[in-house]
Structure formats: C-alpha cells, structure tokens
Design a protein around this motif. Structure first.
Motif, short mmCIF file in Angstrom:
data_model
loop_
_atom_site.label_atom_id
_atom_site.label_comp_id
_atom_site.label_asym_id
_atom_site.label_seq_id
_atom_site.Cartn_x
_atom_site.Cartn_y
_atom_site.Cartn_z
N SER A 109 10.80 -5.52 5.86
CA SER A 109 10.67 -6.60 4.88
C SER A 109 9.22 -6.84 4.51
O SER A 109 8.88 -7.04 3.33
CB SER A 109 11.29 -7.89 5.43
N GLU A 110 8.34 -6.82 5.49
CA GLU A 110 6.91 -7.03 5.23
C GLU A 110 6.34 -5.93 4.35
O GLU A 110 5.62 -6.20 3.37
CB GLU A 110 6.14 -7.11 6.55
N GLU A 111 6.68 -4.68 4.65
CA GLU A 111 6.18 -3.56 3.85
C GLU A 111 6.74 -3.62 2.43
O GLU A 111 6.02 -3.38 1.46
CB GLU A 111 6.56 -2.23 4.51
N PHE A 112 8.02 -3.95 2.31
CA PHE A 112 8.63 -3.99 0.99
C PHE A 112 8.08 -5.15 0.16
O PHE A 112 7.87 -5.00 -1.05
CB PHE A 112 10.15 -4.12 1.13
N ASN A 113 7.83 -6.28 0.79
CA ASN A 113 7.25 -7.41 0.08
C ASN A 113 5.86 -7.09 -0.45
O ASN A 113 5.50 -7.50 -1.57
CB ASN A 113 7.18 -8.64 0.98
N ALA A 114 5.10 -6.36 0.32
CA ALA A 114 3.77 -5.96 -0.15
C ALA A 114 3.89 -5.04 -1.37
O ALA A 114 3.12 -5.15 -2.33
CB ALA A 114 3.01 -5.26 0.98
N LEU A 115 4.88 -4.13 -1.33
CA LEU A 115 5.09 -3.21 -2.44
C LEU A 115 5.52 -3.97 -3.69
O LEU A 115 4.95 -3.76 -4.78
CB LEU A 115 6.16 -2.18 -2.05
N THR A 116 6.52 -4.83 -3.58
CA THR A 116 7.03 -5.52 -4.76
C THR A 116 6.01 -6.50 -5.34
O THR A 116 5.95 -6.68 -6.56
CB THR A 116 8.35 -6.26 -4.45
N THR A 117 5.20 -7.11 -4.50
CA THR A 117 4.15 -7.99 -5.00
C THR A 117 3.15 -7.19 -5.82
O THR A 117 2.70 -7.63 -6.89
CB THR A 117 3.44 -8.70 -3.84
N SER A 118 2.79 -6.00 -5.34
CA SER A 118 1.85 -5.16 -6.08
C SER A 118 2.43 -4.67 -7.40
O SER A 118 1.70 -4.33 -8.32
CB SER A 118 1.42 -3.96 -5.22
N LEU A 119 3.78 -4.65 -7.49
CA LEU A 119 4.44 -4.21 -8.71
C LEU A 119 4.72 -5.36 -9.67
O LEU A 119 5.25 -5.14 -10.76
CB LEU A 119 5.75 -3.49 -8.37
N GLY A 120 4.39 -6.58 -9.26
CA GLY A 120 4.49 -7.70 -10.19
C GLY A 120 5.64 -8.66 -9.97
O GLY A 120 5.77 -9.64 -10.72
N TRP A 121 6.49 -8.43 -8.97
CA TRP A 121 7.58 -9.38 -8.71
C TRP A 121 7.06 -10.62 -7.99
O TRP A 121 6.22 -10.52 -7.09
CB TRP A 121 8.67 -8.75 -7.86
N ALA A 122 7.60 -11.77 -8.33
CA ALA A 122 7.33 -12.98 -7.57
C ALA A 122 8.18 -12.96 -6.30
O ALA A 122 9.26 -12.38 -6.28
CB ALA A 122 7.65 -14.22 -8.40
N SER A 123 7.69 -13.63 -5.27
CA SER A 123 8.38 -13.57 -3.97
C SER A 123 9.80 -14.14 -4.06
O SER A 123 10.70 -13.65 -3.37
CB SER A 123 7.57 -14.33 -2.92
N GLU A 124 10.01 -15.14 -4.92
CA GLU A 124 11.35 -15.73 -5.01
C GLU A 124 12.35 -14.83 -5.72
O GLU A 124 13.55 -15.10 -5.70
CB GLU A 124 11.28 -17.08 -5.72
#
Length: 427
Positions: A159-174
């Motif tokens: 989850s931590e690794e994927f959150n870092a990836l999606t944040t870098s791609l522009g998704w908001a955490s919610e």
C-alpha cells in the motif's frame, strides 16, 4: 450518486483477475444456476475442492493459448444499490492496447497485484496508462493475501509503495483505495473476512456500491457530434430535417442558442426528439435528434456546440498517444484520424518525446514510438476537428489513429499534453 458505475479491471498475468471477476459475478448472483453447476463439475474433474470461479469468465483461454488477439470482454452485474458494467481486459503486456480500450470510459479501475509479488513493472505501466487516460478512481486489490507470511506487513508495504506511485501520477489520496482480498476464497470481496483483522476498511463490493462517481463532470457546455442527418422524405415528414447523435458533453434544451462547427454558423435548437417523443432536456450520454430553427448547412462530422464556450476548430495540435501497432510510428507517417464522428487524413509532424512509465521520465525527440510506448506527437489534419483538451473532457478530447490501407487502429490519442500533467504532479 449515479446508479450505474462503469469500471474496468487491469493487472498482470496470473494475478487472479479472472477469479476476482468470477467472484464478483458469483457473489452478486449474476450467473445462472446451470453455469455454477457446470463450473463445479469442471472443478471437481480437475481435483479441486472448491469451484474455480475463473471458469465463469475465462472462456477465451483456448484462444489465448493459440496466440489469437483477445478483445475486451464486458460483464454486467448488479447489487440492490447499483448496476455495474465491467470491462475485463487481458493482463499480458502485449495487450496493453486492450487496457487502453477498456479503461477509456471507466469511472473506476480495479488494479490487481499478487501479494507475493507486490508492485511490479506491469503494475507501474498500467497505473501510468490509467493516469494518462484520466481514470478518476482507483482500487488496488492486493490478491492472494492468504498465501503470504505476515500478511499485515505485506499489505502495508504494498500500500505504501502504491500510494507513492499514484501520488506521483497525480491521483489524490482520497481517490485511491487498497483492499486485501482472496478472490479464491472470497475474503473482503463481498463479505468482510476474519482472516484480515489488520484491515478495517470496506469490502470491494461495499466500496463499489458507495463511491460517488460523477457520470460526466460538467466542465464544458454542449458538445454534440452529428452522426447522421435525418431526411425521411415521406408524406408525413416532407419538411423534417433532424441531426442525430449522442450528447458528448453538457446538455441541450429547446431554445438554446448553438453554433455549428467548424463553419461557425449560429442558430437555435427548436426541438429535442427521441423515438419516445420530445424531451425538455438531454444530458451527456443521451442519444437524440436535434431540430434546428434555421435551415443551416450541417453534415456528419460537424459538431453542434454551446455558443458560450465553443472550442476553436484546430488543424494542427500536439497530442499524447499510446502506440498500439507492431510497426513503429515514425515522423511523416500519413494516417487517418477519427475524432468523434469525423474521419480525416492526418500527417504526423514529429515525435516530441517518449514517456517512460517505469521511472516517469521523458526522452526528447525519439526516432520512433514502438508497440505499447507512450509519447507526445505533433499532428496536422486535412480537415479541422472540434476538440477540447482531454483533461477537460474525455469524450471530445480523444481520437484514434487508423491505418488508411487496412483500417486497423494504430494508436489511441489524447488532445493536449497529458504527460505534462503527470510531470507537474511530481513537482
């Protein structure tokens, strides 16, 4: 909240995607009893103790083994709270083009990873493609969580690794949710599992039922690509002239002032017709026939737009494309471009940059774009198109590049610089 959710699945080979889709169909009682009986018998013949639910959706396995191209398969299921249309795409890397097709209209994508493997290169590729396509919501299903030691730590690390990836791609955490599941046993798919005490979030189906998804954000006014001009020429309809199509964005009402593009002629909507009668309003996604107050020149491929924010027709533009053909794309290629209901000749002026979905970097002025590569190109068209930036409207900002000789689709394109949006998100 919309009662219809369009979603897609994506993931690498053997992540259990077919089993998860089968589980969704099974747990929502969307398959017939005789289908379940057939799957149970086949599973027993294979020496399995429980039904292999992947058999409910994996009917194309023989074709896959023969090397035949697999298309996107659409599945339909429902719960008391919502109806779902699911685009089930192949996981093989050579079928990235199918992922693009399935996710292009999705409001949410379920991306699977195998808990034993974690986030791999194909996961990163899929996430990058989904970001470029502007998919609003994302679910990471960490499958086979029952097969790892210390599942709580494994789930937390993934989850931590994927959150870092999606944040870098522009998704908001919610907009991104991770759920530990076992598609084989049904853990956290429809029923909360006692085997995952470290997880206190919703089951997959609970999340799919409850997530608010706007079917079409109202970022632009009316966009109505004309598909067909209706002239019945019968005794009852001698003076009837209607313009049929689907509302791609915004809404339209009788009395609205509109402009015909690319000509720029203005007129007023007199009626909004359907097979069931007239409408007071037609919103995005509705197929209708517009009757205009004036006898103006309108043809297939034209766009009827709201006067207030009508886009200027463009003949040259930059776009982000995912190249989907075996033969590489080179500058100077002469292709066909299909945008909405208009198809026109196009020349690729140059390849501006190539995007590396693994490290989210770009290579400037590459010689080619190869199969499944993503890049920014410049395009010149013979007839102007009426397009919005893809980040503003997915329907009017997308196009296809087509082989003029064979008619095969060569690329999926997005008007504007979707790559720059990802680069900006990293800053």
């Amino acid at each position: 909240m919309s009662d219809l959710l369009r979603l897609a699945t994506a993931g690498s080979v053997d992540d259990g995607k077919s089993t998860l889709v089968g589980r969704l169909l099974y747990d929502t009682k969307s398959v017939l009893a005789d289908q379940i009986d057939a799957v149970t018998r086949a599973s027993v013949d294979r020496g399995l103790d429980t039904p292999d639910l992947s058999l409910l959706v994996d009917g194309l396995r023989a074709e896959r083994e023969q090397g035949i191209t697999i298309d996107v398969a659409y599945r339909y299921f429902a719960t008391p709270n919502r109806t779902f249309v699911l685009a089930d795409t192949p996981g093989h890397v050579q079928y990235t083009r199918n992922t693009v097709s399935g996710a292009s209209t999705a409001q949410l994508v379920i991306l699977l990873v195998d808990a034993r493997k974690g986030v791999i290169s194909q996961t990163r590729k899929h996430a990058a493609v989904l970001a470029l396509l502007g998919v609003p919501k994302l679910v990471l299903a960490v499958n086979k969580i029952d097969l790892v030691e210390n599942p709580a730590q494994v789930f937390a690390d993934i989850s931590e690794e994927f959150n870092a990836l999606t944040t870098s791609l522009g998704w908001a955490s919610e907009d991104v949710v991770e759920i530990p599941v076992s598609a084989l046993h049904g853990d956290n798919v429809a029923v909360r599992s006692e085997n995952t005490p470290y997880y206190n979030g919703p089951t997959l189906i609970e999340h799919l039922e409850s997530i608010p998804v706007d079917a079409e954000p109202h970022r632009v006014g009316l966009r109505f690509p004309v598909q067909y001009v209706i002239r019945p020429r019968t005794a009852d309809f001698l003076d009837y002239r209607g313009y049929a199509g689907q509302v791609a964005a915004g809404s339209v009402r009788p009395g609205d002032e509109v402009v015909i593009l690319p000509s720029g002629t203005r007129t007023t909507v007199e009626r909004v017709d359907t097979a069931d009668g007239e409408l007071d309003v037609a919103n995005a996604g509705r197929s209708v026939t517009l009757i205009l107050a004036d006898d103006v020149d309108v043809s297939r491929g034209d766009t009827i737009a709201s006067v207030e924010d009508a886009p200027a027709p463009i003949g040259e533009f930059e776009a982000t494309v995912c190249w989907l053909a075996e033969k590489p794309l080179r500058p100077g290629a002469r292709l066909l471009l299909k945008h909405g209901t208009r198809t026109t000749q196009a020349i690729i002026g140059g390849i501006v940059e190539r995007f590396d979905e693994q490290d989210l970097t770009t290579a400037q002025s590459p010689d080619t774009l190869e199969l499944n590569e993503i890049g920014k190109i410049s395009v010149r068209v013979a007839e102007p198109i009426v397009a919005d930036d893809y980040t503003v409207n997915r329907h009017t900002g997308s196009f296809l590049l087509i082989d003029p000789a064979g008619g095969n689709t060569l690329a999926a394109g997005l008007v504007g610089d979707a790559i720059a949006a990802i680069e900006l998100a990293r800053v």
